[in-house]
Design a protein around this motif. Structure first.
Motif, PDB file in Angstrom:
ATOM      1  N   ALA A  55       0.794  -1.084   0.012  1.00  0.00           N
ATOM      2  CA  ALA A  55       0.072   0.041  -0.195  1.00  0.00           C
ATOM      3  C   ALA A  55       0.776   1.235  -0.006  1.00  0.00           C
ATOM      4  CB  ALA A  55      -0.900  -0.177   1.230  1.00  0.00           C
ATOM      5  N   ASP A  56       2.063   1.323   0.783  1.00  0.00           N
ATOM      6  CA  ASP A  56       2.776   2.531   0.854  1.00  0.00           C
ATOM      7  C   ASP A  56       3.366   2.816  -0.457  1.00  0.00           C
ATOM      8  OD1 ASP A  56       4.271   0.018   1.242  1.00  0.00           O
ATOM      9  OD2 ASP A  56       5.772   1.125   2.131  1.00  0.00           O
ATOM     10  N   GLN A  57       3.860   1.573  -1.297  1.00  0.00           N
ATOM     11  CA  GLN A  57       4.402   1.858  -2.643  1.00  0.00           C
ATOM     12  C   GLN A  57       3.394   2.384  -3.616  1.00  0.00           C
ATOM     13  OE1 GLN A  57       5.670  -2.412  -3.352  1.00  0.00           O
ATOM     14  NE2 GLN A  57       7.500  -2.012  -2.613  1.00  0.00           N
ATOM     15  N   LEU A  58       1.882   1.777  -3.520  1.00  0.00           N
ATOM     16  CA  LEU A  58       0.960   2.518  -4.499  1.00  0.00           C
ATOM     17  C   LEU A  58       0.784   4.077  -3.820  1.00  0.00           C
ATOM     18  CD1 LEU A  58      -1.916   0.014  -4.963  1.00  0.00           C
ATOM     19  CD2 LEU A  58      -0.084   0.721  -6.209  1.00  0.00           C
ATOM     20  N   ALA A  59       1.023   4.255  -2.646  1.00  0.00           N
ATOM     21  CA  ALA A  59       0.845   5.580  -2.254  1.00  0.00           C
ATOM     22  C   ALA A  59       2.084   6.508  -2.999  1.00  0.00           C
ATOM     23  CB  ALA A  59       1.042   5.988  -0.764  1.00  0.00           C
ATOM     24  N   ARG A  60       3.281   6.102  -3.049  1.00  0.00           N
ATOM     25  CA  ARG A  60       4.269   6.537  -3.633  1.00  0.00           C
ATOM     26  C   ARG A  60       4.129   6.845  -5.292  1.00  0.00           C
ATOM     27  NH1 ARG A  60       8.991   2.634  -2.968  1.00  0.00           N
ATOM     28  NH2 ARG A  60       9.973   3.830  -4.626  1.00  0.00           N
ATOM     29  N   PHE A  61       3.434   5.871  -5.717  1.00  0.00           N
ATOM     30  CA  PHE A  61       3.030   6.056  -7.216  1.00  0.00           C
ATOM     31  C   PHE A  61       2.110   7.134  -7.345  1.00  0.00           C
ATOM     32  CE2 PHE A  61       0.148   4.174 -10.534  1.00  0.00           C
ATOM     33  CZ  PHE A  61       0.887   4.756 -11.552  1.00  0.00           C
ATOM     34  N   ALA A  62       0.966   7.067  -6.295  1.00  0.00           N
ATOM     35  CA  ALA A  62       0.097   8.100  -6.568  1.00  0.00           C
ATOM     36  C   ALA A  62       0.788   9.627  -6.527  1.00  0.00           C
ATOM     37  CB  ALA A  62      -0.980   8.011  -5.538  1.00  0.00           C
ATOM     38  N   ARG A  63       1.664   9.588  -5.609  1.00  0.00           N
ATOM     39  CA  ARG A  63       2.449  11.036  -5.491  1.00  0.00           C
ATOM     40  C   ARG A  63       3.249  11.193  -6.615  1.00  0.00           C
ATOM     41  NH1 ARG A  63       3.040   9.234  -0.191  1.00  0.00           N
ATOM     42  NH2 ARG A  63       5.237   8.576  -0.800  1.00  0.00           N
ATOM     43  N   TRP A  64       3.692  10.267  -7.404  1.00  0.00           N
ATOM     44  CA  TRP A  64       4.345  10.502  -8.575  1.00  0.00           C
ATOM     45  C   TRP A  64       3.386  10.700  -9.591  1.00  0.00           C
ATOM     46  CZ3 TRP A  64       4.096   7.833 -13.460  1.00  0.00           C
ATOM     47  CH2 TRP A  64       5.088   8.398 -14.144  1.00  0.00           C
ATOM     48  N   LEU A  65       2.248  10.221  -9.766  1.00  0.00           N
ATOM     49  CA  LEU A  65       1.391  10.697 -10.714  1.00  0.00           C
ATOM     50  C   LEU A  65       0.965  12.132 -10.640  1.00  0.00           C
ATOM     51  CD1 LEU A  65      -0.935   7.460 -10.802  1.00  0.00           C
ATOM     52  CD2 LEU A  65       0.345   8.376 -12.511  1.00  0.00           C
ATOM     53  N   GLU A  66       0.710  12.593  -9.105  1.00  0.00           N
ATOM     54  CA  GLU A  66       0.359  14.022  -9.121  1.00  0.00           C
ATOM     55  C   GLU A  66       1.484  15.048  -9.411  1.00  0.00           C
ATOM     56  OE1 GLU A  66      -2.614  13.091  -5.271  1.00  0.00           O
ATOM     57  OE2 GLU A  66      -0.425  13.660  -5.021  1.00  0.00           O
ATOM     58  N   ARG A  67       2.751  14.609  -9.474  1.00  0.00           N
ATOM     59  CA  ARG A  67       3.830  15.332  -9.588  1.00  0.00           C
ATOM     60  C   ARG A  67       4.386  15.020 -10.778  1.00  0.00           C
ATOM     61  NH1 ARG A  67       7.044  13.974  -4.009  1.00  0.00           N
ATOM     62  NH2 ARG A  67       5.390  14.710  -2.516  1.00  0.00           N
ATOM     63  N   THR A  68       4.268  14.311 -11.662  1.00  0.00           N
ATOM     64  CA  THR A  68       4.906  14.080 -13.023  1.00  0.00           C
ATOM     65  C   THR A  68       3.762  14.265 -14.038  1.00  0.00           C
ATOM     66  OG1 THR A  68       6.306  12.520 -11.799  1.00  0.00           O
ATOM     67  CG2 THR A  68       6.196  12.539 -14.362  1.00  0.00           C
ATOM     68  N   PRO A  69       3.933  15.093 -15.121  1.00  0.00           N
ATOM     69  CA  PRO A  69       3.135  15.589 -16.124  1.00  0.00           C
ATOM     70  C   PRO A  69       3.413  14.474 -17.182  1.00  0.00           C
ATOM     71  CG  PRO A  69       4.558  17.161 -16.179  1.00  0.00           C
ATOM     72  CD  PRO A  69       4.720  16.461 -14.886  1.00  0.00           C
ATOM     73  N   SER A  70       2.109  14.135 -18.025  1.00  0.00           N
ATOM     74  CA  SER A  70       2.284  13.077 -18.992  1.00  0.00           C
ATOM     75  C   SER A  70       3.290  13.802 -20.349  1.00  0.00           C
ATOM     76  CB  SER A  70       1.023  12.750 -19.666  1.00  0.00           C
ATOM     77  OG  SER A  70       1.239  11.932 -20.728  1.00  0.00           O
ATOM     78  N   ARG A  71       4.247  12.988 -20.754  1.00  0.00           N
ATOM     79  CA  ARG A  71       4.848  13.381 -21.920  1.00  0.00           C
ATOM     80  C   ARG A  71       4.295  13.412 -23.286  1.00  0.00           C
ATOM     81  NH1 ARG A  71      10.458  10.261 -20.503  1.00  0.00           N
ATOM     82  NH2 ARG A  71       8.664   8.601 -20.367  1.00  0.00           N
ATOM     83  N   LYS A  72       3.080  12.569 -23.360  1.00  0.00           N
ATOM     84  CA  LYS A  72       2.242  12.235 -24.477  1.00  0.00           C
ATOM     85  C   LYS A  72       1.495  13.611 -24.709  1.00  0.00           C
ATOM     86  CE  LYS A  72       2.895   7.356 -23.997  1.00  0.00           C
ATOM     87  NZ  LYS A  72       2.002   6.023 -23.819  1.00  0.00           N
ATOM     88  N   HIS A  73       1.367  13.675 -26.078  1.00  0.00           N
ATOM     89  CA  HIS A  73       0.300  14.527 -26.560  1.00  0.00           C
ATOM     90  C   HIS A  73       0.033  14.110 -27.972  1.00  0.00           C
ATOM     91  CE1 HIS A  73      -1.817  18.481 -26.892  1.00  0.00           C
ATOM     92  NE2 HIS A  73      -1.476  18.415 -27.950  1.00  0.00           N
ATOM     93  N   ARG A  74      -1.145  13.757 -28.297  1.00  0.00           N
ATOM     94  CA  ARG A  74      -1.833  13.697 -29.447  1.00  0.00           C
ATOM     95  C   ARG A  74      -2.832  14.684 -29.874  1.00  0.00           C
ATOM     96  NH1 ARG A  74      -3.559   7.771 -29.063  1.00  0.00           N
ATOM     97  NH2 ARG A  74      -4.287   8.355 -26.953  1.00  0.00           N
ATOM     98  N   PRO A  75      -2.958  15.247 -31.218  1.00  0.00           N
ATOM     99  CA  PRO A  75      -3.975  15.929 -31.345  1.00  0.00           C
ATOM    100  C   PRO A  75      -5.332  15.632 -31.030  1.00  0.00           C
ATOM    101  CG  PRO A  75      -2.562  15.678 -33.109  1.00  0.00           C
ATOM    102  CD  PRO A  75      -2.229  14.884 -32.118  1.00  0.00           C
ATOM    103  N   GLY A  76      -6.260  16.223 -30.638  1.00  0.00           N
ATOM    104  CA  GLY A  76      -7.552  15.844 -30.338  1.00  0.00           C
ATOM    105  C   GLY A  76      -7.930  15.360 -28.961  1.00  0.00           C
ATOM    106  N   ARG A  77      -6.774  15.070 -28.446  1.00  0.00           N
ATOM    107  CA  ARG A  77      -6.736  14.346 -26.982  1.00  0.00           C
ATOM    108  C   ARG A  77      -6.319  15.430 -25.845  1.00  0.00           C
ATOM    109  NH1 ARG A  77      -7.263   8.885 -27.809  1.00  0.00           N
ATOM    110  NH2 ARG A  77      -7.985   8.336 -29.954  1.00  0.00           N
ATOM    111  N   GLN A  78      -7.048  15.127 -24.702  1.00  0.00           N
ATOM    112  CA  GLN A  78      -6.512  15.875 -23.691  1.00  0.00           C
ATOM    113  C   GLN A  78      -5.340  15.359 -23.086  1.00  0.00           C
ATOM    114  OE1 GLN A  78      -9.671  16.321 -20.612  1.00  0.00           O
ATOM    115  NE2 GLN A  78      -8.633  18.121 -19.529  1.00  0.00           N
TER     116      GLN A  78
END
Length: 373
Positions: A55-78
């Motif tokens: 559970a603590d590892q998933l919590a670390r993953f959640a914090r990583w998601l909150e702090r790390t923006p996606s590097r992908k960008h496709r036209p027409g997608r958010q």
């Protein structure tokens, strides 16, 4: 797949179960695949066993998601572009709802792995989005309640603020229709707004699904008035798959019937298109007569957004339809049936107050109070 384009066998097995055994839609499986890919990449870099996280590892993953923006960008997608390394972002990189959705997919994957022996069942049992206390049944022979050790499932839910879905006003929908260059595109916009169908449901419609007559009794249909049938089909040429396995009927307005007739006049004048059993087909680009795909509709809205100057996506029209019906009827059960939701709780988000309604309520209360004095 990893960086060497080698398929992740366990992830592929889970996605096949989602599609083949659980009957999930292709869109759902695609979304889950992207979420799981994020998790697997993070787990590999963090040295975490992806099939048996704590559970603590998933919590670390959640914090990583909150702090790390996606590097992908496709036209027409958010999609968010990578942030400028010289700029410190003040807000989270992903919303709490998005983080929670990714975590839900990961927990479901881990629980699937437990059923396959990839990890101990206790590992998956401890992962949940709520704290639960489990008690043993009452010991009737002793006349008292016996309790087994309390099992507390670790919570990994993020703080979530409920916000109304993105919608378009009637004026914006009119602008989208005016920006269309042909009758088919106008019909697509009108259809999404007037019925609240998902894009895949619209692309999967067959001509036989449309009963745009006062009575379809001669077709063996007892539903009165113009309507259409949403049917889940596994063999659609364009891969469009209705999300719900249960068919439903959606009423159609006279205005949409007129828009449909204008499109059909143009469509049936193209021989390859006239031979197709699908409602939406290519009319100008090769191969002419081929079934319109979901990606083609999304690209259409990218072009319309550029022409109108505001952001518009197909699913926003579904939200707009649901919001209009919810505000007019105040009946979540009715909205649920029209949208094809599995639970009425999914429609609660559409029962939101608008600023104009709140202003009118306050002004009305002030007038009544003044009259009372």
């Amino acid at each position: 797949m990893d960086d060497a384009y080698v398929e992740h066998e366990r992830a592929a097995a889970w996605l096949r179960v989602l599609l083949d055994a659980q009957g999930r839609s292709v869109g759902t499986a695609r979304a889950y695949a992207g979420r799981l890919s994020l998790y697997l990449s993070w787990a590999a870099a963090a040295g975490v066993e992806p099939s048996a996280p704590q559970a603590d590892q998933l919590a670390r993953f959640a914090r990583w998601l909150e702090r790390t923006p996606s590097r992908k960008h496709r036209p027409g997608r958010q999609r968010r572009r990578a942030a400028d390394p010289k700029v410190v972002a003040l807000g989270p990189a992903r919303s709490a709802a998005m983080v929670e959705g990714i975590l839900a997919a990961v927990v479901e994957f881990v629980r699937f792995g437990a059923s396959r022996g990839w990890c101990e069942p206790a590992v998956a049992e401890r992962l949940s989005f709520r704290t639960e206390l489990a008690f043993a049944p009452r010991s009737w022979d002793r006349g008292e309640r016996s309790e087994r050790p309390v099992v507390e499932r670790r919570v990994v839910r993020r703080r979530r603020v409920q916000t109304p879905p993105e919608t378009l006003s009637a004026q914006q929908v009119g602008a989208l229709v005016d920006a269309c260059s042909n009758s088919r595109d106008r019909f697509v916009v009108e259809m999404l707004y007037a019925t609240g169908l998902r894009v895949a449901e619209v692309c999967g419609l067959r001509l036989a699904d449309l009963h745009l007559v006062p009575s379809a009794a001669h077709l063996g249909c007892r539903v009165e008035g113009a309507h259409l049938h949403v049917v889940r089909r596994e063999d659609n040429d364009n891969g469009a798959l209705a999300k719900s396995a249960w068919p439903r009927v959606v009423a159609v307005t006279k205005e949409l019937v007129a828009c449909h007739d204008a499109y059909r006049f143009e469509r049936d004048g193209v021989p390859p298109a006239a031979e197709s059993d699908y409602l939406l087909v290519n009319l100008w680009r090769a191969p002419v007569g081929r079934t319109l795909t979901v990606d083609a509709v999304e690209r259409l809205f990218v072009r319309l957004s550029a022409r109108t100057g505001f952001r518009a996506r197909p699913h926003m029209l579904r939200h707009s339809f649901a919001s209009e019906v919810a505000m007019a009827t105040k009946d979540p059960a009715l909205v649920k049936e029209l949208l094809g939701h599995a639970s009425v709780s999914s429609t609660d988000v559409y029962l939101h107050a608008r600023w104009a309604d709140m202003r009118a309520a306050v002004d009305g209360q002030a007038r009544s109070s003044g009259q009372g004095r």
